[in-house]
Design a protein around this motif. Structure first.
Motif, mmCIF file in Angstrom:
data_model
loop_
_atom_site.group_PDB
_atom_site.id
_atom_site.type_symbol
_atom_site.label_atom_id
_atom_site.label_comp_id
_atom_site.label_asym_id
_atom_site.label_seq_id
_atom_site.Cartn_x
_atom_site.Cartn_y
_atom_site.Cartn_z
ATOM 1 N N ASP A 10 0.801 -1.226 0.000
ATOM 2 C CA ASP A 10 0.000 0.000 0.000
ATOM 3 C C ASP A 10 0.831 1.271 0.000
ATOM 4 O O ASP A 10 0.382 2.303 -0.472
ATOM 5 N N ALA A 11 2.021 1.203 0.570
ATOM 6 C CA ALA A 11 2.842 2.404 0.709
ATOM 7 C C ALA A 11 4.293 1.969 0.810
ATOM 8 O O ALA A 11 4.584 0.807 1.099
ATOM 9 N N GLY A 12 5.185 2.913 0.589
ATOM 10 C CA GLY A 12 6.598 2.648 0.801
ATOM 11 C C GLY A 12 6.940 2.842 2.270
ATOM 12 O O GLY A 12 6.324 3.672 2.959
ATOM 13 N N VAL A 13 7.909 2.061 2.769
ATOM 14 C CA VAL A 13 8.344 2.223 4.158
ATOM 15 C C VAL A 13 9.864 2.308 4.160
ATOM 16 O O VAL A 13 10.544 1.433 3.603
ATOM 17 N N TYR A 14 10.381 3.388 4.752
ATOM 18 C CA TYR A 14 11.820 3.619 4.765
ATOM 19 C C TYR A 14 12.303 3.797 6.204
ATOM 20 O O TYR A 14 11.813 4.669 6.927
ATOM 21 N N ARG A 15 13.249 2.951 6.611
ATOM 22 C CA ARG A 15 13.763 2.998 7.992
ATOM 23 C C ARG A 15 14.755 4.136 8.154
ATOM 24 O O ARG A 15 15.727 4.234 7.402
ATOM 25 N N LEU A 16 14.477 4.996 9.143
ATOM 26 C CA LEU A 16 15.404 6.088 9.458
ATOM 27 C C LEU A 16 16.353 5.681 10.566
ATOM 28 O O LEU A 16 17.545 5.950 10.517
ATOM 29 N N THR A 17 15.793 5.042 11.615
ATOM 30 C CA THR A 17 16.597 4.542 12.742
ATOM 31 C C THR A 17 16.018 3.184 13.122
ATOM 32 O O THR A 17 15.040 2.744 12.535
ATOM 33 N N ASP A 18 16.592 2.546 14.142
ATOM 34 C CA ASP A 18 16.053 1.258 14.591
ATOM 35 C C ASP A 18 14.668 1.424 15.211
ATOM 36 O O ASP A 18 13.945 0.451 15.389
ATOM 37 N N GLU A 19 14.319 2.658 15.569
ATOM 38 C CA GLU A 19 13.058 2.909 16.265
ATOM 39 C C GLU A 19 11.984 3.473 15.346
ATOM 40 O O GLU A 19 10.807 3.448 15.698
ATOM 41 N N ILE A 20 12.386 4.053 14.245
ATOM 42 C CA ILE A 20 11.388 4.781 13.457
ATOM 43 C C ILE A 20 11.611 4.628 11.945
ATOM 44 O O ILE A 20 12.734 4.713 11.453
ATOM 45 N N ALA A 21 10.496 4.370 11.261
ATOM 46 C CA ALA A 21 10.497 4.315 9.797
ATOM 47 C C ALA A 21 9.408 5.264 9.302
ATOM 48 O O ALA A 21 8.402 5.478 9.997
ATOM 49 N N VAL A 22 9.610 5.849 8.109
ATOM 50 C CA VAL A 22 8.558 6.678 7.534
ATOM 51 C C VAL A 22 7.754 5.842 6.538
ATOM 52 O O VAL A 22 8.302 4.997 5.824
ATOM 53 N N VAL A 23 6.461 6.091 6.547
ATOM 54 C CA VAL A 23 5.543 5.471 5.592
ATOM 55 C C VAL A 23 5.185 6.573 4.606
ATOM 56 O O VAL A 23 4.771 7.658 5.032
ATOM 57 N N THR A 24 5.359 6.340 3.319
ATOM 58 C CA THR A 24 5.129 7.411 2.366
ATOM 59 C C THR A 24 4.220 6.935 1.225
ATOM 60 O O THR A 24 4.407 5.855 0.678
ATOM 61 N N THR A 25 3.190 7.732 0.939
ATOM 62 C CA THR A 25 2.198 7.321 -0.052
ATOM 63 C C THR A 25 1.490 8.547 -0.629
ATOM 64 O O THR A 25 1.496 9.616 -0.014
ATOM 65 N N ALA A 26 0.901 8.393 -1.791
ATOM 66 C CA ALA A 26 0.117 9.467 -2.404
ATOM 67 C C ALA A 26 -1.041 8.846 -3.171
ATOM 68 O O ALA A 26 -0.909 7.763 -3.746
ATOM 69 N N ASP A 27 -2.188 9.500 -3.129
ATOM 70 C CA ASP A 27 -3.354 8.997 -3.839
ATOM 71 C C ASP A 27 -4.267 10.173 -4.153
ATOM 72 O O ASP A 27 -4.451 11.043 -3.317
ATOM 73 N N PHE A 28 -4.789 10.232 -5.358
ATOM 74 C CA PHE A 28 -5.847 11.219 -5.609
ATOM 75 C C PHE A 28 -6.895 10.635 -6.525
ATOM 76 O O PHE A 28 -6.641 9.696 -7.273
ATOM 77 N N ILE A 29 -8.118 11.188 -6.423
ATOM 78 C CA ILE A 29 -9.289 10.601 -7.087
ATOM 79 C C ILE A 29 -10.139 11.697 -7.744
ATOM 80 O O ILE A 29 -9.999 12.879 -7.425
ATOM 81 N N THR A 30 -11.011 11.272 -8.637
ATOM 82 C CA THR A 30 -12.025 12.174 -9.186
ATOM 83 C C THR A 30 -13.215 12.172 -8.222
ATOM 84 O O THR A 30 -13.354 11.252 -7.416
ATOM 85 N N PRO A 31 -14.084 13.181 -8.276
ATOM 86 C CA PRO A 31 -15.167 13.253 -7.277
ATOM 87 C C PRO A 31 -16.175 12.111 -7.429
ATOM 88 O O PRO A 31 -16.761 11.955 -8.492
ATOM 89 N N PRO A 32 -16.386 11.308 -6.362
ATOM 90 C CA PRO A 32 -17.413 10.269 -6.434
ATOM 91 C C PRO A 32 -18.821 10.845 -6.286
ATOM 92 O O PRO A 32 -19.790 10.210 -6.703
#
Ligand code: CO
Ligand code: CO
Length: 320
Positions: free
Chosen positions: A21-43
Motif C-alpha cells: 500500500d505504501a513505501g516504508v523507509y527505515r530512518l533509525t532502529d526505532e522509526i520508519a517513515v511510511v510514504t504514499t500518495a493517492d488522488f481521485i475524481t469526485p465520487p
C-alpha cells in the motif's frame, strides 16, 4: 512499475515489488517513515464530502501499513476558470477535517489547472520498523477480517443515473468517509500477520495480491462478506463500473468460484472501492475477541470473511 530496477537500499523496508500500500523507509532502529500518495475524481458532487473521502482514501494506505499519519500535502487538479474558488475551499476544508481527525497536519501542497477536478493527498506517516504491516505475511490457519462492507464503486456509478436511494447513498458516504484509524488501533493490540486496504482493484484483487505476496492461498466465504445496502441490487439491474472487467481479468487465472454465482453477483468482488476497509490476516486464536473489540469500537461491519491455507497447486483465491 514492474521491469524497473529494484532499489537495493536495505533501509527501504517496503518498496514497490510486492504491490503493497505504501513505501516504508527505515530512518533509525526505532522509526520508519511510511510514504504514499493517492488522488481521485469526485465520487459525488458535494465538494466538502469529496475532500473528506479523498483524504480518508489517501490516509488509508498509512493505516494499511500499521502506521500513524503525521503530515499531508494537498494534491489538487482544478478547473479554476470553470468552477468558483469556494468549491476548492470546500474540498480542502473536508480534507482538513479528516487530516485533523487522523491526528496529522496539513503541511502544504501543489495544484495544477485541469478540466476535471481531482483531489488527494501525499501522506507521510511513521511506524516502528519491527511493526510494519505488510501484505506478505499471511499464515496458513489465519482468519481474514474485513473492516468495511464493499460496493461503493457500483453505488457511486449508479447514483449518476439516479438509481440509488438517498438512504443507501448516505450510508455508503458515511462508510467511505470513515477513517481506518479506529480499526487499525484495535487490531494493533494483537498480532496482524498481513494487512492491506481494499481499494481500486476490489476485494478479489487485493486479496489476490495478499495471497501472492504471502505465497499462500485464501478462501473467502461468499456469504460472509459484508456488502453495502443496494450494491448487489445495482449489479442485478445491469449497472457496473469502468474497472470491473479489468479487475476480473487481473485475477481470472488465479480465482475459482466453487459454486456457480449469477455473473451479476460475482461482480461485487471486482467492485472498485474508494477508501475501503482493512483486509487483515490474523491468527485464529483470539480472532473472535478481536472482532468483538472492533464492534465495540464502533466498527460495526467488521466480519471474518475467510481463511488462509497453505500454498497448493491451482488458484490462489477460492470463493466458497
Ligand atoms: Co492500499
Ligand atoms: Co493507494
Amino acid at each position: 512499475m514492474a521491469g524497473l530496477p529494484q532499489n537495493q537500499d536495505p533501509n527501504l523496508l517496503v518498496g514497490f515489488d510486492t504491490s503493497d500500500d505504501a513505501g516504508v523507509y527505515r530512518l533509525t532502529d526505532e522509526i520508519a517513515v511510511v510514504t504514499t500518495a493517492d488522488f481521485i475524481t469526485p465520487p459525488v458532487d458535494d465538494p466538502y464530502r469529496f475532500g473528506e473521502i479523498a483524504a480518508a482514501n489517501a490516509l488509508g494506505d498509512v493505516y494499511a501499513m500499521g502506521g500513524r499519519p503525521v503530515a499531508c500535502l494537498n494534491l489538487v487538479c482544478f478547473p479554476s476558470r470553470k468552477l468558483p474558488a469556494e468549491v476548492l475551499q470546500q474540498i480542502v476544508a473536508g480534507a482538513l477535517g479528516k487530516i485533523t481527525e487522523a491526528g496529522a497536519v496539513l503541511a502544504g501542497g501543489h495544484s495544477v489547472e485541469d478540466d476535471e477536478p481531482k483531489f488527494g493527498l501525499a501522506v507521510t506517516g511513521v511506524v516502528h520498523p519491527k511493526r510494519v504491516w505488510r501484505n506478505s505475511g499471511a499464515q496458513p490457519g489465519d482468519v481474514l477480517v474485513l473492516t468495511k462492507p464493499i460496493g461503493s464503486g457500483v453505488l457511486f456509478n449508479a447514483n449518476l443515473k439516479g438509481w440509488v436511494s438517498d438512504r443507501d447513498l448516505e450510508a455508503c458516504l458515511q462508510i467511505v468517509s470513515t477513517l481506518n484509524r479506529g480499526a487499525a488501533e484495535v487490531l494493533a493490540a494483537d498480532t496482524v500477520n498481513a494487512a492491506t486496504d481494499v481499494t481500486g482493484f476490489g476485494l478479489a484483487g487485493h486479496a489476490f495480491e495478499m495471497a501472492k505476496a504471502s505465497r499462500a492461498c485464501l478462501e473467502i466465504d461468499i456469504g460472509a462478506v459484508p456488502v453495502m445496502n443496494g450494491a448487489l441490487k445495482m449489479y442485478r439491474k445491469g449497472m457496473s463500473t469502468g474497472s470491473n472487467d479489468l479487475n476480473r481479468r487481473l485475477v481470472a487465472a488465479d480465482t475459482v468460484f466453487s459454486r456457480k454465482l449469477p455473473p451479476w453477483h460475482e461482480q461485487i468482488f471486482y467492485d472498485p472501492q474508494t477508501s475501503g476497509g482493512l483486509l487483515v490476516s490474523i491468527p485464529e486464536a483470539g480472532a473472535r475477541e478481536r472482532i468483538d473489540a472492533l464492534h465495540a469500537a464502533g466498527i460495526v461491519h467488521a466480519a471474518p470473511i475467510g481463511r488462509v491455507i497453505g500454498r497448493r497447486e491451482g488458484p490462489y483465491l477460492s470463493f466458497l
